[in-house]
Design a protein around this motif. Structure first.
Motif, short mmCIF file in Angstrom:
data_model
loop_
_atom_site.label_atom_id
_atom_site.label_comp_id
_atom_site.label_asym_id
_atom_site.label_seq_id
_atom_site.Cartn_x
_atom_site.Cartn_y
_atom_site.Cartn_z
N GLY A 123 -1.35 -1.32 -4.22
CA GLY A 123 -2.80 -1.22 -4.19
C GLY A 123 -3.49 -2.45 -3.62
O GLY A 123 -2.86 -3.33 -3.04
N ASP A 124 -4.80 -2.48 -3.81
CA ASP A 124 -5.67 -3.51 -3.25
C ASP A 124 -5.31 -4.90 -3.77
O ASP A 124 -5.16 -5.10 -4.98
CB ASP A 124 -7.12 -3.17 -3.61
N ASN B 168 -12.64 -12.77 2.97
CA ASN B 168 -11.68 -12.33 1.97
C ASN B 168 -11.28 -13.45 1.02
O ASN B 168 -11.17 -13.27 -0.19
CB ASN B 168 -10.44 -11.74 2.64
N ASP C 194 0.83 -1.20 0.00
CA ASP C 194 0.00 0.00 0.00
C ASP C 194 0.86 1.25 0.00
O ASP C 194 1.87 1.32 0.70
CB ASP C 194 -0.90 0.03 1.24
N TYR D 183 -7.95 -6.59 -6.14
CA TYR D 183 -7.88 -5.96 -7.45
C TYR D 183 -6.63 -6.43 -8.20
O TYR D 183 -6.67 -6.72 -9.40
CB TYR D 183 -7.86 -4.43 -7.31
#
Length: 277
Positions: free
Chosen positions: A95-96, A131, A39, A99
């Motif tokens: 990032g995620d 998740n 992140d 994704y």
């Protein structure tokens, strides 16, 4: 050659799953693509601090350095198992994670995903419950999830849960292909509840259709589906459980600690989540 995506945070959970990923790659004649995400700090578009890009670069560099440090450890694991011929490549993305996994599946034309699961917190919490279910249900490829408790063992018996629907047959044929490569047998379980509407004629049709394959069918009467499946895994010495995903929550809850703790001597095994044909 099959492409297998392996998301990792280089934790004990992930490294345990890496052994399974290597062995699975050997089984399906595949290569591994390691995926690690990180992140970046979130900032308001209207106010980007002067040193933001320096921060961005330093975080990227730190992640890359860690990546460089960890990869040789994974290669060492492969070498110890005489699997260092398995091709490894790497993706580092910001990032995620979900994704990133979806993007990698599309960009790299991925055939399978292998990942570790744990009840831990932090980054590892991705690999548990809803998740894991999110990955299973948002990608179109089979996902092999490996609990931290599941140490690799030679695959001799593959469990397969079915509701004897016509569209279950494609998944069963894929499982049979894997079973033949490792000289395993497939034990199919149908949990017949009070609401079940599958006739004996349909079950017999399946038995006839697959009579020349290494498949055994069993029907168990019970309204406690999850408990019956876990019981089946333990008592039939299942090494890997293949399931067709039709309900996200069902998959997430199956190996939930609160459920497994209720049942004594439960075998925790890798689960291959497959999609409806």
């Amino acid at each position: 050659m099959k492409k297998i995506l392996f998301p990792t945070d280089f934790s004990e959970v992930a490294n345990n799953a890496f052994v399974h990923a290597l062995e699975f790659a050997k089984l399906v004649n595949g290569e591994l693509i390691l995926l690690h995400t990180f992140d970046l700090p979130v900032v308001d578009n209207q106010f980007i601090p002067e040193n933001y890009y320096k921060i961005f670069d330093s975080i990227q560099l730190a992640q890359f350095d860690m990546f460089k440090e960890e990869i040789p450890k994974l290669r060492e694991i492969a070498q110890k198992r005489n699997l260092d011929h398995i091709k490894l490549s790497h993706k580092l993305m910001d990032g995620d994670l979900i994704y990133a996994i979806k993007s990698a599946v599309n960009d790299e034309k991925i055939d399978f995903i292998v990942m570790g699961t744990s009840g831990s917190t932090g980054w590892e919490s991705f690999f548990v419950g809803s998740n894991t279910g999110a990955v299973v249900t948002t990608v179109d490829v089979p996902v092999l999830s490996v609990p931290i408790e599941a140490k690799f063992a030679k695959i001799e018996i593959i469990g397969f849960t079915t509701r004897f629907r016509e569209k279950d047959k494609a998944a069963l044929r894929e499982v049979i292909k894997i079973a033949k490569k490792t000289h395993a047998i497939v034990k199919c379980l149908y949990v017949k509840t009070n609401k079940s509407d599958v006739s004996d004629a349909i079950i017999n049709e399946w038995k006839t259709e697959f009579e020349n394959e290494p498949v055994q069918f069993s029907v168990t009467l019970s309204d406690h589906v999850k408990e019956t499946i876990l019981d089946f895994v333990s008592h039939k010495n299942i090494d890997i459980l293949a399931m067709i995903t039709h309900k996200r929550n069902f998959f997430s809850e199956l190996f939930n600690p609160s459920l497994t703790q209720k049942l004594a001597n439960i075998s925790i095994v890798p689960v291959l989540a497959m999609h409806e044909g």
